[in-house]
Structure formats: structure tokens, C-alpha cells
Design an enzyme around this catalytic site. Structure first.
Site, PDB file in Angstrom:
ATOM      1  N   CYS A  34       0.856  -1.186   0.000  1.00 30.89           N
ATOM      2  CA  CYS A  34       0.000   0.000   0.000  1.00 30.89           C
ATOM      3  C   CYS A  34       0.892   1.235   0.000  1.00 30.89           C
ATOM      4  O   CYS A  34       1.997   1.224   0.530  1.00 30.89           O
ATOM      5  CB  CYS A  34      -0.931   0.125   1.200  1.00 30.89           C
ATOM      6  N   TRP A  94      -3.048  -2.532  -1.485  1.00 29.83           N
ATOM      7  CA  TRP A  94      -2.816  -3.949  -1.780  1.00 29.83           C
ATOM      8  C   TRP A  94      -3.518  -4.680  -0.654  1.00 29.83           C
ATOM      9  O   TRP A  94      -3.083  -4.648   0.492  1.00 29.83           O
ATOM     10  CB  TRP A  94      -1.328  -4.250  -1.795  1.00 29.83           C
ATOM     11  N   LYS A 114      10.663 -13.922 -14.037  1.00 25.71           N
ATOM     12  CA  LYS A 114      10.275 -12.741 -14.826  1.00 25.71           C
ATOM     13  C   LYS A 114       9.090 -13.087 -15.722  1.00 25.71           C
ATOM     14  O   LYS A 114       8.150 -12.327 -15.845  1.00 25.71           O
ATOM     15  CB  LYS A 114      11.432 -12.245 -15.717  1.00 25.71           C
ATOM     16  N   GLU A 146       5.779 -13.770 -13.607  1.00 24.65           N
ATOM     17  CA  GLU A 146       5.153 -12.665 -12.874  1.00 24.65           C
ATOM     18  C   GLU A 146       4.533 -11.608 -13.789  1.00 24.65           C
ATOM     19  O   GLU A 146       3.559 -10.988 -13.407  1.00 24.65           O
ATOM     20  CB  GLU A 146       6.095 -12.036 -11.853  1.00 24.65           C
ATOM     21  N   HIS A 150      16.021 -35.702 -13.841  1.00 23.21           N
ATOM     22  CA  HIS A 150      15.450 -36.276 -12.618  1.00 23.21           C
ATOM     23  C   HIS A 150      13.969 -35.955 -12.469  1.00 23.21           C
ATOM     24  O   HIS A 150      13.436 -36.041 -11.364  1.00 23.21           O
ATOM     25  CB  HIS A 150      16.239 -35.783 -11.396  1.00 23.21           C
TER      26      HIS A 150
END
Ligand code: M6R
Length: 614
Positions: free
Chosen positions: A2, A74, A491, A494, A510
Site C-alpha cells: 500500500c 494492496w 520474470k 510474474e 530427474h
């Protein structure tokens, strides 16, 4: 998270607060609100959405006033909607608050207030706090400043708040614990903000509140600081800011992220300028010079960080162990702080953080300090909480990073950490003079080589066009470039919301190899220096399973060119410096894919630039 902004003075507060909120939107952007006071009426407007939505909505009502506070959110408590947006009123309608942080014991306080007849419109912890302040005012018969202080002594959590009272038209009360708060000091006017960017064109004098400090910002008076706990007077340290307006604007680029990618040659150079003195054969870093014994005699170095900064820490692990021969552990700050780690006074803890405000990293520092470790901060934001909390440190000089996806912060963090590793290697006698000199001169060539790597932009864009609709991607690298693979994947996910995973190239067999088919793009870092032949074998394994191969190679490469679907060249450098170059095309790639997918590059969904909650 915020962002908070406030103004009190002689100007119209609305444009100042709105513009300030737009600059702080990187801190959260799911809802926004503003309250202005014209001496008689409080004009309040808030909405789900961005500051631009708030601006439009506010046109419908009068927005007069020379006192104003605003918030970009937020969400923590309560979904993002109009009602949960800040500012919040107290029940009487006289007090108004904006808040960045979390009040952890809000439920018990809310219950007590409800028992006394208070009602709540929102689901937020903030509305509880403003009503607690009002209740203190009423029951104790004290003024706003004192009521804020008493109330804050009853809450558990983190906050940066600004509160005003309709009955006190010439003051705003602010307080801080855990979340940042700066006061800009102008001529007969004050600005309040989560960082200095909202007021930089009005004043470059700022006071940064320390934790557990509060201030009554009153027109015609000097700022008075007090300790919230014991009411002791604290003296404000007015700093002269170096930031300028140009640095926080887009400067002709479509997005901050692209601007910041292109700023890397300059940012890296600024980071080593004055520290790397190749002609004298020395690295000068005050924070290390003054504490050299601590580093040289350390049992080990523990690096704590989150996200991209954690990836820089992983690169540093390779550099410190390889060059300086000091054992290193790299930890997610969020795990470290809660797992009862063994820490002694022979440990050095390096905390890496662009913002310097990440709550988990800050908590990890505090824990390490309690156990006697020496704490060294690597931060970008000058005067940030982590920088202040550390015993010593070195700033990266990346300049303000506004895009939520970290780019220049990463490469400048690696630059600082490389300088430290080289300095320690020299000090410990791990390096001959000529090898040291080779590293210094090579590091000086990096800005020009980054510039060259940026020339691949057009090619990267065509590659992005081919893979923009992928749903999954793999990123592979080995050694120094394994963390770059992790960073490349972060990157992409997101900002373009494509699922991407980074792996050490040899780990593919693996498990992840099961994912490879003709639909799967695999981005492989295959530079000449750095296990080249081994990576070529990994590429063969992908090819025989029909995966699409996009390789980052050293210029002039022949072997990988034969195997890969696309190759992107970077200039040659020392192995330990390759992450500074290999990361460039991966940043550009995620940028272009996000743009092609119409994603909000600078403000990706659900994220915030500064994560001040745990
Ligand atoms: O400010 P910090 O470096 O402490 O932030 C850490 C992470 O939140 C940050 O790197 C995050 O992962 C970025 N969005 C990555 O691009």
C-alpha cells in the site's frame, strides 16, 4: 504494501495527492481513495481499481481542500472493493485515516468497540484502528496526537498511518512501525508519503520516521517527533534527497520495465563507480573496509533475501565460494526467520533487498542481530528500513526501480556482491595481483557488453512472437547461470502469467524431462565458459524429445547453433560475470511476451513492489 500520501499547506491538495498516489501505485493497486478537508467539509472519494479510476470518480464531486490524504491499496484484510478502500472514517465522522500495514489484534479490539456501540462498514483492520483512536479521545479527553499514541500502544502489528481530525484543520498526525513513512518539508507546507517520489518536485528536504516514532505535522510549526512507547522527544534528521524527477518518469519508454532494462549499463557503472579503482588495483567500499576482519574471519556468510534478490544471493554464493573461498548459505528470508536457525557471532549475514522494506528480510536481520551475527545490507533504496537496521552495508546505485518486475536491481546487486567477493578474495590472499587485475578490468567492460546484449532486442522480440501463447516454459542453466534460469522463469511468470520453471540443467533428467514434448519451449543458457559441453549434452536430450530450444550463447558459437531452434548471442566475459549478460535477453523476452499478451507489464496482477507484510 500500500502507498500513502498526504499534504497540508497552501496549495490545492487534490492534484498533489493524486499524482503522488500514481507514483506509489507500484506498492499496491487494487483500490484507491482520497479525503480532502477544506476547513468545513471532508470530501472523500474511493473506489476499487486504480488511481486513474479514482481520478475519474472524483470528478463527480467537489474535491476542494488544502489538507488531503490518499491511499493506494494492496488488500490484506477484506477484498478489494469500494468500502474496504482507504481512507476510513471514525464513527463520529470527525477522524479520517490512511494506513499501510496490518493490525494483528484488530478482532479483539473490534469486539470491545462493538460492545461499546461502535459499528463498522468495512472488513478492514484500519477502520478498527481509527475507531480505537476516537474511543481514546472520548474516554481520556485527549487531543488527536495523544489519542493516536495511546491507541498505538494497544495494537500489535505494523503501520504507517496518517490521521486528521475535522476539529484540527491545521494538522495531520503520522506514525510508523514496520512500514515506511517520509515527511517532505517545504515552505509552509508538508508532504507525507511512503517514499519521497510524491513530493520530489516540491522539496528535497525529507525526514524519514524511525520505527515507533510519531509526529504531529502542524502548519506554521516545526516537526516534532515523539517515541510512541515512552513519549520521549526525538529530533528530526532532515535529509537532502538526491533523487530527481526524471529518474521516476518513463522518459519516452512505453513501460518503466523497459526503461529500467535499458538503464542497466548506466546502473552497473554507477554501482562500481568510485569503488572499483582498476588503475590503482583496489576496490574501495567503506562498509567492507571498516569491517574487513568480520568478513575475513567469518565462519560463514548467510545470505537472506526474497524473490529476485534471493536469486542475486544465489549468484553471490557461487562468487563468494569460488573466488573468496568463504562458505555461504543462501536462505529465503521467510523460511530463515521461522526455522530456529543456528546463528553465532562468528557469522556474517548479508541481507539483499531492492526496496529495503521487505518484511521477511527485515525480520531475518533482526533475528540474526539478536543472536550476535554481523549484519550487512545490500539495498537500493537509500535510508530504507533494512539499510538502517544493518550494522553496515553497501548501496546498489540502480536509481529508483518502479516496474514491479525487478531488472536493474538484480544486475546491480550482483555487481555489488561481486565487488565484495573480489575484495575479500584479495584480502584473504586467494588471488594473485594479476588475476585480481583481470577481474577489475573485465568488470569495467560489463556496461559496454550489456549495451551490446541489449542490441538483441529485435531478435528477442521475434522469438517472443513465436512463444507468446505457450502455457508452460522451462529455463535451464548450470553453475553461475542456474540462478539466472530461476530469474528468467520468475520474470516470465510474474508479468505474462505463463507457468515457467527454472532448473539446474542437469536436474532435468530427474523429473522435468517428462514434461518435454514438441509444445515445450526450453530456454537454455549455454555460454562458452561454464560447463559448456555438459549443457550441450542437456540440449541434445531436449532435442531428442522434440522440445523447442532457445539458447543464450556466447557470440561466435557454432555447436549450439546447429541444435537450437533459436540462438541469442551475448558477448564473451569471465564465467563469474556471465549472469550480468545472460539475464538481459531473458528480461527482454518476458517484457515482449507480456506486452504481446496485453498484460500490465509494470503492475502485474496480485503483486506489489514493496512487500511489507509477511
Ligand atoms: O525489495 P526486495 O528486493 O526485498 O523484494 C524482494 C521481492 O519481493 C522481489 O524481488 C520480487 O520477487 C520481484 N517482483 C521480482 O521481480
Amino acid at each position: 504494501m500500500c502507498g500513502i500520501v498526504g499534504y497540508i499547506g497552501h496549495r490545492d491538495a487534490f492534484p498533489i495527492v493524486i499524482k503522488g498516489l500514481q507514483r506509489l501505485e507500484y506498492r499496491g493497486y487494487d483500490s484507491a481513495g482520497i479525503a480532502l478537508f477544506d476547513g468545513n467539509t471532508i470530501n472523500l472519494s474511493k473506489t476499487k481499481g486504480k488511481v486513474e479510476d479514482l481520478k475519474k470518480k472524483s470528478k463527480e464531486i467537489s474535491m476542494a481542500g488544502t489538507l488531503g490524504i490518499g491511499h493506494t491499496r494492496w488488500a490484506t484484510h477484506g477484498v478489494p472493493n469500494d468500502v474496504n478502500s482507504h481512507p476510513h472514517y471514525s464513527n463520529s465522522g470527525d477522524l479520517v485515516i490512511i494506513h499501510n500495514g496490518i493490525i494483528e489484534n484488530y478482532e479483539s479490539i473490534k469486539q470491545a468497540l462493538q460492545n461499546r456501540g461502535y459499528t463498522f462498514k468495512s472488513d478492514t483492520d484500519t477502520e478498527v484502528l481509527i475507531n480505537l483512536i476516537e474511543e481514546v479521545q472520548k474516554t481520556e479527553g485527549v487531543k488527536l496526537g495523544k489519542a493516536v499514541q495511546i491507541a498505538l500502544n494497544q495494537v500489535v502489528g505494523a503501520y504507517a498511518i496518517a490521521v486528521f481530525d475535522k476539529k484540527k484543520p491545521d494538522e495531520i498526525v503520522v506514525a510508523k512501525l514496520g512500514s515506511p513513512l517520509a515527511i517532505g518539508v517545504g515552505e509552509d507546507e508538508f508532504f507525507i508519503a511512503s517514499d519521497a517520489s510524491p513530493f520530489i518536485e516540491f522539496t528535497n528536504n525529507a525526514v524519514y520516521l524511525e520505527d515507533e516514532e510519531m509526529a504531529i505535522v502542524r502548519l506554521g510549526k516545526e516537526i516534532k517527533l515523539r517515541k510512541i512507547k515512552n513519549d520521549a522527544v526525538a529530533y528530526p534528521n532532515i535529509l537532502e534527497l538526491q533523487m530527481n524527477l526524471e529518474e521516476i518518469e518513463k522518459g519516452g519508454y512505453d513501460h518503466f520495465m523497459l526503461k529500467e532494462i535499458y538503464e542497466q549499463p548506466r546502473a552497473i557503472m554507477d554501482t562500481y563507480r568510485g569503488r572499483l579503482l582498476a588503475d590503482q588495483g583496489i576496490i574501495r567500499m567503506a562498509g567492507i573496509d571498516q569491517n574487513i576482519e568480520k568478513f575475513v574471519n567469518a565462519n560463514r556468510i548467510i545470505i537472506v533475501a526474497c524473490g529476485t534478490s534471493w536469486h542475486a544471493g544465489l549468484v553471490a554464493e557461487y562468487i563468494f565460494e569460488d573466488l573468496a573461498r568463504i562458505p555461504v548459505e543462501v536462505e529465503y528470508a521467510s523460511e530463515f526467520r521461522y526455522r530456529n536457525p543456528v546463528i553465532t557471532d562468528k557469522d556474517v549475514l548479508i541481507a539483499i533487498s531492492q526496496s529495503g522494506e521487505t518484511a521477511d528480510t527485515l525480520a531475518a536481520i533482526k533475528l540474526a542481530k539478536e543472536k550476535g551475527a554481523f549484519v550487512f545490507g545490500v539495498c537500493n533504496v537509500v535510508g530504507s528500513s533494512i539499510a538502517r537496521e544493518s550494522d553496515a552495508g553497501a548501496y546498489t546505485h540502480a536509481g529508483p526501480e518502479i516496474g514491479v518486475a525487478s531488472t536493474k536491481a538484480f544486475t546491480t546487486q550482483i555487481t555489488v556482491l561481486t565487488l565484495i567477493a573480489l575484495k575479500l578474495a584479495k584480502e584473504k590472499g586467494e588471488f594473485s595481483g594479476s588475476k585480481f587485475h583481470e577481474y577489475l578490468t573485465e568488470l569495467e567492460t560489463i556496461p559496454a557488453k550489456v549495451e551490446k546484449a541489449l542490441k538483441s532486442n529485435g531478435l528477442v522480440e521475434t522469438v517472443a512472437e513465436v512463444y507468446k501463447d505457450s502455457t508452460n516454459c522451462l529455463y535451464l542453466g548450470r553453475g553461475y547461470n542456474f540462478p539466472v534460469a530461476l530469474e528468467g522463469a520468475l520474470k516470465l511468470k510474474e508479468i505474462s502469467y505463463i507457468h515457467a520453471e527454472g532448473y539446474p540443467a542437469a536436474e532435468m533428467k530427474h523429473g522435468p524431462i517428462a514434461l518435454i514434448d514438441e509444445q515445450m519451449p526450453v530456454f537454455v543458457i549455454a555460454t562458452k565458459k561454464g560447463h559448456y559441453e555438459k549443457v550441450v549434452s542437456n540440449i541434445q536430450e531436449i532435442k531428442s524429445r522434440k522440445g523447442k530450444i532457445i539458447a543464450i550463447v556466447t557470440e561466435g558459437d557454432v555447436q549450439v547453433k546447429e541444435l537450437a531452434d533459436h540462438v541469442i548471442e551475448i558477448p564473451e566475459t569471465l564465467e563469474s560475470l556471465t549472469p550480468l549478460l545472460t539475464t538481459i535477453p531473458l528480461q527482454l523476452l518476458s517484457y515482449h511476451i507480456a506486452v504481446m499478451r496485453n498484460c500490465n507489464v509494470d503492475q502485474p496482477r496480485n503483486l506489489a513492489k514493496s512487500v511489507t507484510v509477511e
